[in-house]
Design a protein around this motif. Structure first.
Motif, PDB file in Angstrom:
ATOM      1  N   UNK A  57     -20.678 -22.098  40.290  1.00 48.15           N
ATOM      2  CA  UNK A  57     -21.105 -22.928  41.414  1.00 48.15           C
ATOM      3  C   UNK A  57     -19.892 -23.600  42.034  1.00 48.15           C
ATOM      4  N   UNK A  58     -19.973 -23.813  43.318  1.00 45.36           N
ATOM      5  CA  UNK A  58     -18.938 -24.508  44.086  1.00 45.36           C
ATOM      6  C   UNK A  58     -19.657 -25.460  45.023  1.00 45.36           C
ATOM      7  N   UNK A  59     -19.422 -26.735  44.877  1.00 44.86           N
ATOM      8  CA  UNK A  59     -20.109 -27.730  45.683  1.00 44.86           C
ATOM      9  C   UNK A  59     -19.085 -28.727  46.197  1.00 44.86           C
ATOM     10  N   UNK A  60     -19.155 -29.029  47.493  1.00 47.03           N
ATOM     11  CA  UNK A  60     -18.205 -29.959  48.090  1.00 47.03           C
ATOM     12  C   UNK A  60     -18.934 -30.980  48.948  1.00 47.03           C
ATOM     13  N   UNK A  61     -18.441 -32.199  48.906  1.00 46.71           N
ATOM     14  CA  UNK A  61     -18.941 -33.267  49.750  1.00 46.71           C
ATOM     15  C   UNK A  61     -17.839 -33.679  50.715  1.00 46.71           C
ATOM     16  N   UNK A  62     -18.220 -33.866  51.976  1.00 52.88           N
ATOM     17  CA  UNK A  62     -17.305 -34.422  52.961  1.00 52.88           C
ATOM     18  C   UNK A  62     -17.930 -35.678  53.535  1.00 52.88           C
ATOM     19  N   UNK A  63     -17.078 -36.602  53.931  1.00 57.18           N
ATOM     20  CA  UNK A  63     -17.520 -37.820  54.593  1.00 57.18           C
ATOM     21  C   UNK A  63     -16.798 -37.887  55.933  1.00 57.18           C
ATOM     22  N   UNK A  64     -17.581 -37.925  56.984  1.00 60.83           N
ATOM     23  CA  UNK A  64     -17.048 -37.922  58.352  1.00 60.83           C
ATOM     24  C   UNK A  64     -16.099 -36.749  58.573  1.00 60.83           C
ATOM     25  N   UNK A  65     -16.440 -35.607  57.981  1.00 62.89           N
ATOM     26  CA  UNK A  65     -15.678 -34.381  58.166  1.00 62.89           C
ATOM     27  C   UNK A  65     -14.442 -34.256  57.284  1.00 62.89           C
ATOM     28  N   UNK A  66     -14.174 -35.249  56.445  1.00 66.23           N
ATOM     29  CA  UNK A  66     -13.004 -35.205  55.558  1.00 66.23           C
ATOM     30  C   UNK A  66     -13.438 -34.934  54.127  1.00 66.23           C
ATOM     31  N   UNK A  67     -12.692 -34.083  53.399  1.00 63.53           N
ATOM     32  CA  UNK A  67     -13.049 -33.813  52.000  1.00 63.53           C
ATOM     33  C   UNK A  67     -13.112 -35.106  51.187  1.00 63.53           C
ATOM     34  N   UNK A  68     -14.143 -35.211  50.357  1.00 67.44           N
ATOM     35  CA  UNK A  68     -14.306 -36.391  49.513  1.00 67.44           C
ATOM     36  C   UNK A  68     -14.314 -36.010  48.035  1.00 67.44           C
ATOM     37  N   UNK A  69     -15.149 -35.028  47.660  1.00 67.52           N
ATOM     38  CA  UNK A  69     -15.315 -34.659  46.255  1.00 67.52           C
ATOM     39  C   UNK A  69     -15.807 -33.222  46.183  1.00 67.52           C
ATOM     40  N   UNK A  70     -15.306 -32.494  45.209  1.00 72.24           N
ATOM     41  CA  UNK A  70     -15.840 -31.152  44.963  1.00 72.24           C
ATOM     42  C   UNK A  70     -16.026 -30.954  43.469  1.00 72.24           C
ATOM     43  N   UNK A  71     -16.990 -30.108  43.133  1.00 75.21           N
ATOM     44  CA  UNK A  71     -17.274 -29.773  41.739  1.00 75.21           C
ATOM     45  C   UNK A  71     -17.328 -28.256  41.629  1.00 75.21           C
ATOM     46  N   UNK A  72     -16.542 -27.722  40.708  1.00 73.12           N
ATOM     47  CA  UNK A  72     -16.545 -26.295  40.416  1.00 73.12           C
ATOM     48  C   UNK A  72     -17.081 -26.130  39.004  1.00 73.12           C
ATOM     49  N   UNK A  73     -18.046 -25.252  38.832  1.00 75.47           N
ATOM     50  CA  UNK A  73     -18.611 -25.010  37.509  1.00 75.47           C
ATOM     51  C   UNK A  73     -18.676 -23.528  37.232  1.00 75.47           C
ATOM     52  N   UNK A  74     -18.276 -23.130  36.029  1.00 70.89           N
ATOM     53  CA  UNK A  74     -18.275 -21.718  35.651  1.00 70.89           C
ATOM     54  C   UNK A  74     -18.745 -21.550  34.219  1.00 70.89           C
ATOM     55  N   UNK A  75     -19.712 -20.652  34.018  1.00 66.81           N
ATOM     56  CA  UNK A  75     -20.109 -20.240  32.678  1.00 66.81           C
ATOM     57  C   UNK A  75     -19.265 -19.015  32.364  1.00 66.81           C
ATOM     58  N   UNK A  76     -18.498 -19.095  31.288  1.00 68.85           N
ATOM     59  CA  UNK A  76     -17.525 -18.054  30.952  1.00 68.85           C
ATOM     60  C   UNK A  76     -17.749 -17.540  29.537  1.00 68.85           C
ATOM     61  N   UNK A  77     -17.236 -16.355  29.267  1.00 67.93           N
ATOM     62  CA  UNK A  77     -17.238 -15.861  27.898  1.00 67.93           C
ATOM     63  C   UNK A  77     -16.423 -16.806  27.029  1.00 67.93           C
ATOM     64  N   UNK A  78     -16.739 -16.868  25.757  1.00 66.26           N
ATOM     65  CA  UNK A  78     -16.099 -17.817  24.848  1.00 66.26           C
ATOM     66  C   UNK A  78     -14.584 -17.654  24.794  1.00 66.26           C
TER      67      UNK A  78
END
Length: 170
Positions: A57-78
């Motif tokens: 998953x890739x999720x990003x938040x912007x405030x007034x068009x400027x990057x604020x916070x993003x979260x990257x999540x990956x389920x991977x092999x051990x």
């Protein structure tokens, strides 16, 4: 998918935000009180879900068009190296994961980043879940580094717990 979030009734929340702090981030439940300290003042918050694919998953938040916070999540092999497979080296630098990123387990908080690599349990015990939370490059909030590290850790911990239960390691 782009989602605009604004406050019902408008008005400043006391922190300079004219938008409502969401209780979900791209489908993952989050505690507003843990997310709020990481978001800057502004009028309009937008969420961008960069098309989650199974295990990522890739999720990003912007405030007034400027990057604020993003979260990257990956389920991977051990045995996968999240620093390579999830492109963390590009964001954190080549020395961020130590000498053997594939063996990395644990949590770290850096100036603008919080990361976690957690072993999945149950049916997914041969996998691990890697999460990287990233704040804006310029003017990250909170301004005080100690407060920012604390806020990043608290948000990351809550996000990882919810994501593990909701989607990635179930």
């Amino acid at each position: 998918m782009l989602l605009a979030i604004s406050a019902c009734g408008g008005g400043d929340d006391g922190e300079g935000r004219d938008y409502a702090v969401p209780d979900q981030l791209c489908g993952v439940d989050v505690a507003k009180e843990k997310l709020a300290p990481l978001l800057p003042a502004g009028k309009k918050l937008k969420e961008r879900n960069s098309g989650s694919v199974p295990g990522s998953s890739r999720c990003a938040l912007t405030v007034d068009g400027r990057p604020a916070l993003s979260v990257l999540g990956d389920a991977l092999d051990a045995d996968a190296d999240p620093f390579a497979e999830a492109d963390w080296y590009l964001r954190l630098g080549k020395d961020a994961g130590g000498k053997d990123g594939a063996r990395y387990r644990g949590e770290r908080v850096l100036d603008r980043f919080a990361l976690s690599v957690t072993r999945c349990e149950g049916n997914q015990s041969g996998r691990k879940y890697a999460v990287l939370v990233e704040l804006a490059e310029t003017d990250p909030v909170p301004e005080n580094v100690v407060d920012r590290h604390k806020a990043l850790k608290e948000f990351r911990d809550g996000y990882v717990s919810a994501a593990l239960k909701q989607q990635w390691c179930v």
